[in-house]
Scaffold this motif. Sequence first.
Motif, mmCIF file in Angstrom:
data_model
loop_
_atom_site.group_PDB
_atom_site.id
_atom_site.type_symbol
_atom_site.label_atom_id
_atom_site.label_comp_id
_atom_site.label_asym_id
_atom_site.label_seq_id
_atom_site.Cartn_x
_atom_site.Cartn_y
_atom_site.Cartn_z
ATOM 1 N N TRP A 132 0.790 -1.229 0.000
ATOM 2 C CA TRP A 132 0.000 0.000 0.000
ATOM 3 C C TRP A 132 0.824 1.282 0.000
ATOM 4 C CZ3 TRP A 132 -4.425 -1.346 -1.564
ATOM 5 C CH2 TRP A 132 -5.041 -2.522 -1.111
ATOM 6 N N SER A 149 -0.157 3.927 -2.597
ATOM 7 C CA SER A 149 -1.501 4.446 -2.343
ATOM 8 C C SER A 149 -1.524 5.329 -1.107
ATOM 9 C CB SER A 149 -2.492 3.287 -2.171
ATOM 10 O OG SER A 149 -2.634 2.559 -3.370
ATOM 11 N N ALA A 160 -2.769 9.106 -1.117
ATOM 12 C CA ALA A 160 -3.796 9.583 -0.184
ATOM 13 C C ALA A 160 -3.270 10.754 0.638
ATOM 14 C CB ALA A 160 -4.239 8.446 0.739
ATOM 15 N N ILE A 213 -11.946 9.037 7.577
ATOM 16 C CA ILE A 213 -11.198 7.776 7.674
ATOM 17 C C ILE A 213 -11.938 6.838 8.618
ATOM 18 C CG2 ILE A 213 -9.056 6.650 8.351
ATOM 19 C CD1 ILE A 213 -7.522 9.116 7.658
ATOM 20 N N THR A 246 -12.598 9.880 1.055
ATOM 21 C CA THR A 246 -12.979 8.752 1.906
ATOM 22 C C THR A 246 -11.884 7.684 1.892
ATOM 23 O OG1 THR A 246 -14.225 7.830 0.044
ATOM 24 C CG2 THR A 246 -15.461 9.100 1.678
ATOM 25 N N ILE A 247 -11.477 7.275 3.094
ATOM 26 C CA ILE A 247 -10.393 6.312 3.253
ATOM 27 C C ILE A 247 -10.835 5.242 4.239
ATOM 28 C CG2 ILE A 247 -7.999 5.979 3.978
ATOM 29 C CD1 ILE A 247 -7.511 8.942 3.312
ATOM 30 N N ASP A 300 -12.341 6.214 -1.750
ATOM 31 C CA ASP A 300 -11.245 6.644 -2.614
ATOM 32 C C ASP A 300 -10.006 5.787 -2.404
ATOM 33 O OD1 ASP A 300 -12.485 9.029 -3.866
ATOM 34 O OD2 ASP A 300 -12.557 9.760 -1.801
ATOM 35 N N PHE A 301 -9.787 5.361 -1.164
ATOM 36 C CA PHE A 301 -8.653 4.490 -0.836
ATOM 37 C C PHE A 301 -9.112 3.479 0.206
ATOM 38 C CE2 PHE A 301 -6.796 8.583 -2.012
ATOM 39 C CZ PHE A 301 -5.811 8.210 -2.934
ATOM 40 N N CYS A 302 -8.605 2.255 0.079
ATOM 41 C CA CYS A 302 -8.874 1.235 1.091
ATOM 42 C C CYS A 302 -7.586 0.463 1.345
ATOM 43 C CB CYS A 302 -9.979 0.277 0.653
ATOM 44 S SG CYS A 302 -10.349 -1.008 1.884
ATOM 45 N N LEU A 359 0.648 7.418 6.653
ATOM 46 C CA LEU A 359 -0.283 8.329 6.004
ATOM 47 C C LEU A 359 -0.078 9.750 6.522
ATOM 48 C CD1 LEU A 359 -2.733 8.686 4.111
ATOM 49 C CD2 LEU A 359 -4.197 8.181 6.082
#
Length: 234
Positions: A54, A57, A61, A143, A168-169, A186-188, A210
């Motif tokens: 990840w 990503s 993010a 989040i 949105t995460i 948007d991200f997972c 993050l």
Amino acid sequence: MNAPEGTGDNTNFLYPFIDGEETDASALLRDLASSARGKADVSKKLQHASLQEWGDSVDAAGADMAQRFARGGRLYTFGNGGSSTDAATLASLFSRPARGRPVAAWSLAADMSVVTALGNDVGFDLIFSRQIIAHATERDVAIALSTSGNSDDLMTALTEAKKRGLLTIGFAGHDGGRMAVADYLDFCFTIRSQSIHRIQESHAVIGYHLWSAMQQHMAHNTRAAATATSGAHS
């Protein structure tokens, strides 16, 4: 000393090698130390694998979050149970960092009067979405943390957040559950483990990276803006 009647097996699920009649303290301590080292090794490997999967990503993010914070955006975090505690810790990292720039961030489970009022008046599934409706704008970030990726109250809040234009995460575990396939995320970041404990440990590491990526992008954007302003005035 023997455990009280009816409580002798309370720790067996955590440390099955512990015998209620154990008399060799050194052997027991060796087993406990070996168990702790084994869990730490598994956790370390999982964290490394998760960052490898990840990392790009997380950086993307972080860049999106930096842009929203530069426009006055805020962060809302939420989760249930242990993930609620993790959400509060993440919000604190963003709002009160030991270094770097603080940003506005709140845990939506922190105010028990609000959570219990909403749970009583409109239902538990809406305790986070109603707060998103009340406070959030299109500049903000949501989040949600869940070890399963399937919690109804989180999914309802994420749906509402996406509808309102928030970034949105999701932090999920196992196979990602509903979060992994939701088109309103948007991200997972899914942690590939069956252990709730190891998932939450990796969630903490992903959360830190993050935050770090967001800080780096905010600093870069600030320097770029300063350079552009200086060039315009020269």
